[in-house]
Motif scaffolding. Sequence first.
Motif, PDB file in Angstrom:
ATOM      1  N   GLN A  93     -58.073  -8.503  60.869  1.00  0.00           N
ATOM      2  CA  GLN A  93     -57.499  -8.474  59.522  1.00  0.00           C
ATOM      3  C   GLN A  93     -55.978  -8.423  59.572  1.00  0.00           C
ATOM      4  OE1 GLN A  93     -59.660  -5.058  58.089  1.00  0.00           O
ATOM      5  NE2 GLN A  93     -61.174  -6.317  57.036  1.00  0.00           N
ATOM      6  N   ALA A  97     -53.283 -11.164  58.157  1.00  0.00           N
ATOM      7  CA  ALA A  97     -52.134 -10.792  57.328  1.00  0.00           C
ATOM      8  C   ALA A  97     -50.855 -11.419  57.874  1.00  0.00           C
ATOM      9  CB  ALA A  97     -52.004  -9.271  57.245  1.00  0.00           C
ATOM     10  N   ARG A 100     -50.759 -14.940  56.768  1.00  0.00           N
ATOM     11  CA  ARG A 100     -50.349 -15.029  55.353  1.00  0.00           C
ATOM     12  C   ARG A 100     -48.844 -14.820  55.209  1.00  0.00           C
ATOM     13  NH1 ARG A 100     -54.984 -12.003  54.948  1.00  0.00           N
ATOM     14  NH2 ARG A 100     -53.891 -10.103  54.365  1.00  0.00           N
ATOM     15  N   TYR A 106     -48.579 -13.835  51.645  1.00  0.00           N
ATOM     16  CA  TYR A 106     -48.895 -12.426  51.839  1.00  0.00           C
ATOM     17  C   TYR A 106     -48.579 -11.641  50.568  1.00  0.00           C
ATOM     18  CZ  TYR A 106     -48.836  -7.698  53.694  1.00  0.00           C
ATOM     19  OH  TYR A 106     -49.094  -6.365  53.908  1.00  0.00           O
ATOM     20  N   CYS A 109     -52.777 -11.270  45.405  1.00  0.00           N
ATOM     21  CA  CYS A 109     -54.173 -10.896  45.238  1.00  0.00           C
ATOM     22  C   CYS A 109     -55.038 -12.160  45.185  1.00  0.00           C
ATOM     23  CB  CYS A 109     -54.349 -10.073  43.963  1.00  0.00           C
ATOM     24  SG  CYS A 109     -56.070  -9.626  43.625  1.00  0.00           S
ATOM     25  N   ARG A 110     -56.084 -12.186  45.995  1.00  0.00           N
ATOM     26  CA  ARG A 110     -56.940 -13.368  46.022  1.00  0.00           C
ATOM     27  C   ARG A 110     -57.841 -13.462  44.793  1.00  0.00           C
ATOM     28  NH1 ARG A 110     -62.071 -11.710  48.146  1.00  0.00           N
ATOM     29  NH2 ARG A 110     -61.861  -9.749  49.284  1.00  0.00           N
ATOM     30  N   THR A 128     -56.161  -7.819  50.704  1.00  0.00           N
ATOM     31  CA  THR A 128     -55.988  -9.085  49.992  1.00  0.00           C
ATOM     32  C   THR A 128     -56.296  -8.914  48.508  1.00  0.00           C
ATOM     33  OG1 THR A 128     -58.269  -9.744  50.469  1.00  0.00           O
ATOM     34  CG2 THR A 128     -56.569 -10.481  52.017  1.00  0.00           C
TER      35      THR A 128
END
Length: 138
Positions: A93, A97, A100, A106, A109-110, A128
Amino acid sequence: MPSILRSGFMENLVPKAAPTRYSDTELGEFKQLILSKMDIAQQEYKDLMATLDGSLSNDDNSGAYATLEDGAATLEKETVYQMAARQKKFMEQLEAALVRIGNKTYGICRATGKLIRKERLMAVPHTTLSMEAKLSQN
């Protein structure tokens, strides 16, 4: 009225759009935080793997252990395996990051497409989801 517009007074009354991404400076700060967390996570993972290697090489098949001791040793190994798996997932993870950060997405919010608050990213740099999105999942 035209003189007011020329002075810029009315421009100050128009709300500014929320930023759509973090600045390169902020992304650099997040990158440093993530890299330091990655170093710690990698060391903890190595320690867990060394523990597993040590416990596997110390297996005594001569029957010296009682059944309860065998069960406790097996449970301990399984716990360490689970901790190592969680640590590996955490490192993955963190790597994601960093990707991103590299592509400057980065902190977005997805779920909502809004910026995740800086305080949240400092606490959970691999997230995320914003708190709003995370809470709506439940």
